[in-house]
Design a protein around this motif. Structure first.
Motif, short mmCIF file in Angstrom:
data_model
loop_
_atom_site.label_atom_id
_atom_site.label_comp_id
_atom_site.label_asym_id
_atom_site.label_seq_id
_atom_site.Cartn_x
_atom_site.Cartn_y
_atom_site.Cartn_z
N VAL A 98 0.84 -1.21 0.00
CA VAL A 98 0.00 0.00 0.00
C VAL A 98 0.87 1.26 0.00
O VAL A 98 1.85 1.35 0.74
N ILE B 127 1.41 4.97 1.09
CA ILE B 127 0.88 5.87 2.13
C ILE B 127 1.70 7.16 2.13
O ILE B 127 2.64 7.31 2.90
N PRO B 128 1.34 8.12 1.28
CA PRO B 128 2.05 9.40 1.28
C PRO B 128 1.86 10.10 2.63
O PRO B 128 0.82 9.96 3.26
N GLY B 129 2.87 10.83 3.04
CA GLY B 129 2.75 11.58 4.31
C GLY B 129 3.22 10.80 5.51
O GLY B 129 3.43 11.38 6.58
N VAL B 130 3.33 9.47 5.37
CA VAL B 130 3.88 8.65 6.45
C VAL B 130 5.25 8.18 5.98
O VAL B 130 5.35 7.44 5.00
N SER B 131 6.30 8.63 6.65
CA SER B 131 7.64 8.33 6.14
C SER B 131 7.95 6.85 6.31
O SER B 131 7.59 6.23 7.32
N VAL C 246 5.69 5.89 2.63
CA VAL C 246 5.64 4.44 2.54
C VAL C 246 5.21 4.02 1.13
O VAL C 246 4.09 4.33 0.70
N ASN C 247 6.10 3.38 0.41
CA ASN C 247 5.84 2.88 -0.95
C ASN C 247 5.43 3.97 -1.94
O ASN C 247 4.98 3.66 -3.05
N GLU C 248 5.54 5.22 -1.55
CA GLU C 248 5.02 6.31 -2.38
C GLU C 248 5.81 6.42 -3.69
O GLU C 248 7.02 6.68 -3.68
#
Lengths: 249, 439
Positions: A88, A90-94, A142-144
């Motif tokens: 998944v 998750i932009p904004g969560v490093s 995360v995976n961005e």
């Protein structure tokens, strides 16, 4: 380590797993193959306790306890790890903070002291090198905007950091070119140990050239219809799944 | 206008506006404002511009003078930790003792002479369309004090300009008018931060804050408008911008607090090659109402605008977002993007979002989208599947939703100020805030 007995599970009131049984001992690698729609991914989702996947019958015993009684995060802390088919974004969560949160929670559960930020940063950098993922990916979301291969390597990175006891690889080979496939397979092989078990879910035999399984199972219609050793995978590659489905029917 | 009470209400504002003192040379603007204010039809639910944002709370409170500030107003004030030219206004009144010495580029209207006065007369009230924006008309009528930033051609403003507007607690109706004019001549560069704060919750204050901006050819402005106020204040604000050829505006805004907060952004691309990057966050909770109306007008070819707003709406709060993009027939080769994403964290929360595209040129690239959703369950499952507790995972995801924009904020002092304060909104338990990355 894991004992699944006559497991039945539904998604949106449609039964997907229809009496699946499987026993896994420490150190074993089990491959699960099967046609699309046979329930391969559902198994991983059910074992990790994903919302919306309803267990309607059977039992799952993990390390002597009822796995189905545990919350998703408790299962993870007990050493169950699912490498997602579609990780998944998750932009904004490093990515770094995500990894730290996961490792902190896991170490706390195992009564290990928390790693300092500096210690963790060092560990994360070393581990990302092992999976051939540039350290700059730790700073991204995360995976961005990761490519398919980068996402799978990030899954492997998490697996290495969390040191699970039972790893489920859900079609980890899908969308990977041969180089990326080798990186992932080497990483998995490096993690093989007498205590750690693997369930390798795949549609194709290709991955099993690199991660050689102890057992191969064919999942069709929500049940395991045939089991064998690695030769079974080759037979499936040659003959497809049709003959088995007919044999069962 | 048939409702007499509404007429009285408008009249009340007009009387107070007339009592403000100002230099004679502002009289024309004030008269014009007063005329527009008194002749304007008061918005109703049928007025598109105010459809989802009833002005009833303001009508109920009305207008008034702010009493003298208490000695302890400064307690609990937390401002940005930044090396800047600071101007502090309390209830609309300038406080020199809390402000920096003003550099040559910064002039208060009352002290403006010669060239500075000429700049004010040239631009003040000219960027904003007071016929369209009711509260701009009121601001014009009310103008007494105000601040001009004028950066000469090819100069760079040495320190950021940091304008703080404090509204103290008031049980009585009280009104403050804030006025800012930013003029960057060709090739000039500047950074400006507007920061609205307010005191304790006993609050019947109304702030009408209007900023006009002219960015000259190839000039660049970084602009921040931070609207961080407590529950009950009433706040109407506007930022109105003219961009000349190859001008660049990088703007960020955030809104929190207020039972009625309405902020308008209007950006006019008047010269070819102008660029706008506008990002915004709004986080109404409890019974707050926050309304952002943005309008980007592409009048000439080869301009770009990128606009992203994220909102998290909780409790019984309500958010309104209206994003209009107008592309004139001459504005070929325009690139315009607009994205508005909303996250509802309560079943009683409400958001009304409306992207509006009006495109009259045929060779343009425009993209727009608006979403309203609840917590992403797939992402939640992903985090939990790594052993992260559900409560912490929820906080990480909620914060991540605003951090997507926060982490892009160029000014570190703004990031450092907002990060921990916004994080706290998602949980009082610091254990759950350990893995947020805003630094």
């Amino acid at each position: 380590m894991l004992s699944i007995k006559d497991l039945r599970a539904s998604v949106a009131e449609q039964e997907i797993l229809k009496g699946l049984s499987l026993d896994i001992k420490p150190g074993e690698v089990h491959a699960i193959m099967g046609p699309n729609g046979s329930g391969k991914s559902t198994l991983g989702n059910v074992l990790t306790g994903r919302q919306g996947f309803q267990v309607t019958g059977g039992s799952v015993t993990y390390q002597g306890a009822d796995l189905l009684e545990l919350e998703t995060e408790e299962r993870a802390r007990e050493g169950l790890f699912l490498a997602f088919q579609y990780p998944v974004e998750i932009p904004g969560v490093s990515n770094m903070e995500f990894l730290k949160a996961a490792v902190d929670a896991t170490r706390k559960h195992r009564d290990l002291p928390e790693l300092s930020s500096v210690e963790f940063l060092k560990l994360a950098r070393e581990t990302s090198k092992k999976v051939d993922l540039d350290a700059s990916f730790l700073k991204r979301g995360v995976n961005e905007a990761f490519s398919g291969g980068e996402k799978k390597r990030n899954e492997l990175l998490q697996m290495m950091l969390l040191e699970p006891k039972l790893c489920i690889l859900d079609e980890t080979d899908s969308g990977l070119d041969i180089d990326a496939l080798q990186v992932v397979a080497n990483g998995v092989n490096a993690m093989r140990s007498p205590e750690r078990s693997f369930i390798v879910v795949t549609h194709y035999q290709r991955l099993l050239d690199y991660i050689v399984p102890d057992f191969v199972h064919v999942l069709a219609g929500g049940r395991i219809v045939k089991s064998g050793d690695k030769e079974l995978a080759k037979e499936l590659e040659a003959k497809g799944y049709g003959w088995l489905e007919q044999e069962v029917a | 206008m048939t409702d007499k009470s509404i007429t009285d209400f408008q009249q009340q504002a007009l009387v107070l506006a007339g009592q403000q003192t100002s230099p004679d040379w502002l009289a024309g603007l004030r008269e014009q404002g007063a005329e527009l204010w008194s002749s304007a039809a008061w918005p109703s639910r049928k007025t598109e511009h105010w459809k989802y944002t009833p002005l009833a709370p303001l009508q109920k409170v009305g207008f008034g003078r702010w009493a003298d500030v208490e000695a302890d107003w400064q307690d609990q004030q937390e401002w940005l930790d930044i090396d800047a030219t600071r101007l502090v206004f309390v209830n609309g009144v300038f406080h020199p003792e809390h402000s920096s010495e003003l550099p040559a580029e910064v002039v208060r209207f009352g002290a403006a002479e010669g060239a500075a006065r000429a700049v004010i007369e040239k631009h003040l009230g000219k960027v904003v369309d007071a016929e369209k924006h009711l509260f701009a008309a009121l601001s014009n009528a009310w103008t007494s004090d105000g601040v001009l930033l004028h950066v000469p051609a090819n100069q760079r403003l040495e320190k950021p300009l940091y304008v703080i507007h404090v509204s103290t607690a008031t049980a009585e109706p009280a009104t403050a008018n804030q006025r800012l004019l930013l003029v960057l001549e060709n090739g000039a560069q500047a950074e400006v931060i507007e920061h609205f704060v307010s005191g304790a919750s006993e609050q019947n204050g109304f702030v009408n804050g209007l900023t006009e901006v002219v960015v000259g050819e190839n000039a660049e402005l970084h602009h921040y408008r931070l609207n961080l106020e407590e529950e009950n204040i009433l706040h109407v604000g506007g930022v109105h911008v003219d961009l000349q050829r190859s001008a660049r505006l990088r703007a960020f805004t955030i809104a929190q607090g207020s039972r009625l907060k309405r902020i308008d952004y209007q950006v006019n691309h008047r010269g070819e090659g102008a660029e706008l990057d506008l990002q915004g966050l709004y986080l109404p909770r409890n019974k707050q109402l926050i309304d952002y109306h943005t309008e980007i007008r592409h009048m000439v070819p080869h301009c770009t605008s990128k606009e992203v707003f994220h909102g998290i709406v909780g409790d019984s709060a309500k958010a309104v977002f209206n994003g209009r993009i107008y592309i004139h027939p001459h504005a070929q080769k325009t690139l315009a993007e607009l994205s508005n994403k909303n996250l509802l964290t309560s079943n009683k929360a409400e958001v009304d979002t409306k992207p509006e595209l009006e495109i009259y040129a045929d060779d343009v690239k425009c993209a727009h989208g608006a979403t309203v959703s609840q917590l992403n369950l797939t992402a939640l499952y992903y985090l939990q599947s790594r052993g992260i507790p559900r409560a912490e995972a929820e906080v990480m995801l909620n914060f991540g939703f605003i951090n997507e924009l926060l982490q892009q904020v160029a000014q570190p002092a703004v990031r450092a100020y907002l990060g921990p304060r916004l994080a706290q909104l998602f949980s009082p338990n610091s254990e759950l805030l350990r893995h947020l990355s805003y630094e």
